[in-house]
Design an enzyme around this catalytic site. Structure first.
Site, mmCIF file in Angstrom:
data_model
loop_
_atom_site.group_PDB
_atom_site.id
_atom_site.type_symbol
_atom_site.label_atom_id
_atom_site.label_comp_id
_atom_site.label_asym_id
_atom_site.label_seq_id
_atom_site.Cartn_x
_atom_site.Cartn_y
_atom_site.Cartn_z
ATOM 1 N N ASP A 286 0.827 -1.209 0.000
ATOM 2 C CA ASP A 286 0.000 0.000 0.000
ATOM 3 C C ASP A 286 0.859 1.256 0.000
ATOM 4 O O ASP A 286 1.771 1.397 0.813
ATOM 5 C CB ASP A 286 -0.903 0.016 1.237
ATOM 6 C CG ASP A 286 -1.676 1.323 1.362
ATOM 7 O OD1 ASP A 286 -2.575 1.554 0.534
ATOM 8 O OD2 ASP A 286 -1.363 2.119 2.264
ATOM 9 N N TYR B 135 2.922 10.110 0.345
ATOM 10 C CA TYR B 135 4.112 9.564 0.993
ATOM 11 C C TYR B 135 5.372 9.997 0.248
ATOM 12 O O TYR B 135 5.736 9.445 -0.790
ATOM 13 C CB TYR B 135 4.045 8.038 1.062
ATOM 14 C CG TYR B 135 2.822 7.488 1.763
ATOM 15 C CD1 TYR B 135 2.104 8.247 2.674
ATOM 16 C CD2 TYR B 135 2.376 6.188 1.505
ATOM 17 C CE1 TYR B 135 0.976 7.736 3.314
ATOM 18 C CE2 TYR B 135 1.259 5.673 2.141
ATOM 19 C CZ TYR B 135 0.559 6.447 3.039
ATOM 20 O OH TYR B 135 -0.556 5.932 3.660
ATOM 21 N N LYS C 114 -3.683 5.748 -3.466
ATOM 22 C CA LYS C 114 -4.741 6.637 -2.982
ATOM 23 C C LYS C 114 -4.906 7.854 -3.885
ATOM 24 O O LYS C 114 -3.994 8.207 -4.647
ATOM 25 C CB LYS C 114 -4.432 7.056 -1.546
ATOM 26 C CG LYS C 114 -4.228 5.844 -0.620
ATOM 27 C CD LYS C 114 -3.935 6.241 0.793
ATOM 28 C CE LYS C 114 -3.688 5.013 1.673
ATOM 29 N NZ LYS C 114 -2.372 4.408 1.418
ATOM 30 N N PHE D 250 0.343 0.130 15.583
ATOM 31 C CA PHE D 250 1.147 0.589 16.719
ATOM 32 C C PHE D 250 0.775 1.994 17.168
ATOM 33 O O PHE D 250 1.446 2.571 18.028
ATOM 34 C CB PHE D 250 2.640 0.564 16.359
ATOM 35 C CG PHE D 250 3.170 -0.803 16.006
ATOM 36 C CD1 PHE D 250 2.779 -1.931 16.721
ATOM 37 C CD2 PHE D 250 4.066 -0.961 14.958
ATOM 38 C CE1 PHE D 250 3.269 -3.186 16.395
ATOM 39 C CE2 PHE D 250 4.562 -2.213 14.627
ATOM 40 C CZ PHE D 250 4.163 -3.330 15.349
ATOM 41 N N ASN D 251 -0.283 2.584 16.583
ATOM 42 C CA ASN D 251 -0.693 3.954 16.934
ATOM 43 C C ASN D 251 0.454 4.942 16.788
ATOM 44 O O ASN D 251 0.737 5.750 17.670
ATOM 45 C CB ASN D 251 -1.270 4.030 18.334
ATOM 46 C CG ASN D 251 -2.784 3.877 18.369
ATOM 47 O OD1 ASN D 251 -3.298 3.161 19.226
ATOM 48 N ND2 ASN D 251 -3.495 4.512 17.453
ATOM 49 N N SER D 252 1.167 4.851 15.688
ATOM 50 C CA SER D 252 2.292 5.735 15.348
ATOM 51 C C SER D 252 3.562 5.408 16.107
ATOM 52 O O SER D 252 4.543 6.138 16.004
ATOM 53 C CB SER D 252 1.940 7.212 15.556
ATOM 54 O OG SER D 252 0.845 7.594 14.767
ATOM 55 N N GLY D 253 3.576 4.339 16.904
ATOM 56 C CA GLY D 253 4.836 3.912 17.515
ATOM 57 C C GLY D 253 4.776 3.432 18.943
ATOM 58 O O GLY D 253 5.538 2.556 19.344
ATOM 59 N N ILE D 254 3.857 3.967 19.755
ATOM 60 C CA ILE D 254 3.876 3.688 21.182
ATOM 61 C C ILE D 254 3.640 2.211 21.497
ATOM 62 O O ILE D 254 4.183 1.680 22.465
ATOM 63 C CB ILE D 254 2.827 4.569 21.910
ATOM 64 C CG1 ILE D 254 2.964 4.476 23.431
ATOM 65 C CG2 ILE D 254 1.411 4.195 21.478
ATOM 66 C CD1 ILE D 254 4.202 5.129 23.971
ATOM 67 N N LEU D 255 2.870 1.507 20.650
ATOM 68 C CA LEU D 255 2.608 0.094 20.900
ATOM 69 C C LEU D 255 3.722 -0.802 20.358
ATOM 70 O O LEU D 255 3.686 -2.021 20.548
ATOM 71 C CB LEU D 255 1.259 -0.314 20.306
ATOM 72 C CG LEU D 255 0.042 0.262 21.034
ATOM 73 C CD1 LEU D 255 -1.248 -0.060 20.290
ATOM 74 C CD2 LEU D 255 -0.030 -0.251 22.470
ATOM 75 N N ALA D 256 4.698 -0.198 19.698
ATOM 76 C CA ALA D 256 5.887 -0.937 19.281
ATOM 77 C C ALA D 256 7.026 -0.736 20.266
ATOM 78 O O ALA D 256 7.721 -1.679 20.642
ATOM 79 C CB ALA D 256 6.310 -0.510 17.878
#
Length: 331
Positions: A51, A56, A82, A234-240
């Site tokens: 994708d 981007y 897109k 990851f919600n932009s990183g915090i969950l990683a």
């Protein structure tokens, strides 16, 4: 890698998808060679859904992705991009509005959700990707989060003009499926009465921290045979990175309340021997309406970690604990 079928179109998506924002130099610069290596490694590990978007890197991601895919078999690949932004060359001395992208291509982005704008964007994407068609075409970033007070006007233009163009491209066979690519599921719900979309790609809002989408909307989608692609798990990183890392939440700094919720998740993960990133990637796949989870993939280590997280065994008891604590709802 396991696959799931987009109900209306029959497109077969791998459960893990390659999010190509990173190879458009999101937050950090990479090279053409490194981008090609990332796409190749993902392919070698079974990923077949890719994708991208004009946004981007102002076209850089599409160009790199198209080049990397050029010599790989196209018969079992699914490619999405897109519409909604048209790229124009920067004038000499005109400043770059990089939107978090580093050393991006020298183009400026103009929002255009009109019929003509969508057609122009689509044709330009085919050129950058080096293909004659794409499988899945998504209208990018309609909604209040992006457009604020202009949302109502943008929404009307998008449905009256842009959607008509997308539906025409689908009827002509130039794309196999159409949908939205957005950061708020509520705008997807708002289109249901006016459109015949095949799927919705939702970023940052089908996660362990933000999952109100499951409180009714997934059932609506099931009833209408509309599928969901969950991006940015990851919600932009915090969950990683976890609570002790430097990860952002929803493109910004994580608040104290978010950090507390992440710490609770980390404690539960520790009890059950589950890694937080694995739980983040696998959570959306608990829902039949979700056909793929799209994750950013830029460097070799990141790709391998994502694949390991996708494959990590997670016991049902872990998910039940999250349900009991009302962190997630039952699937």
């Amino acid at each position: 890698m396991k696959t799931r079928i987009l109900t209306r179109s029959g497109l077969e998506l791998t459960e893990l998808g390659f999010g190509a924002a990173g190879i458009g130099n999101l937050l950090q610069s990479t090279t053409n060679r490194a981008a090609e290596a990332a796409v190749t490694l993902a392919w070698e590990n079974g990923i077949r859904y890719f994708d991208s978007a004009p946004h981007y890197g102002a076209g850089l991601s599409e160009r790199r992705l198209g080049s990397a895919l050029h010599d790989l078999p196209a018969d079992n690949r699914v490619l999405s991009t897109k519409v909604g932004r048209v790229l124009q060359p920067l004038s000499p001395g005109e400043p770059v509005d990089d939107f978090g992208y580093v050393s991006e291509a020298p183009f400026k982005r103009l929002y255009d959700y009109s019929y003509a704008g969508v057609m122009t964007s689509f044709e330009a994407s085919l050129q950058r990707l080096g293909v004659a068609s794409v499988d899945l075409l998504l209208m990018h970033d309609i909604g209040e989060l992006t457009h604020g007070d202009e949302h109502a006007a943008v929404f009307k233009t998008a449905l009256d003009g842009g959607y008509a163009a997308m539906a025409e491209l689908r009827s002509q066979g130039r794309v196999k499926a159409i949908g939205l690519g957005v950061n708020e599921w509520q705008v997807c719900a708002a289109t249901l009465a006016h459109t015949d979309f095949d799927c919705f790609l939702v970023a940052n809002c089908f996660t362990l921290l933000n999952n109100s989408i499951t409180q009714g909307f997934t059932a609506q989608c099931d009833q209408r045979n509309i599928d969901i692609i969950a991006a940015a798990p990851f919600n932009s990183g915090i969950l990683a990175t976890g609570s002790k890392g430097a990860g952002a939440y929803f493109y910004g700094r994580a608040s104290a309340e978010i950090l507390t919720r992440v710490q609770e998740l980390e404690a539960i993960c520790a009890t059950f021997g589950v890694s937080l990133p694995a739980a983040a990637i696998q959570f959306p796949l608990r829902y039949d309406s979700v056909k793929s989870v799209v994750v950013g993939m830029t460097v070799t280590e990141q790709i391998q970690n994502n694949i390991d997280c996708y494959n990590e065994p997670i016991a049902n008891e872990f998910w039940q604990e999250l349900i009991d604590r009302r962190i997630i709802g039952p699937s």
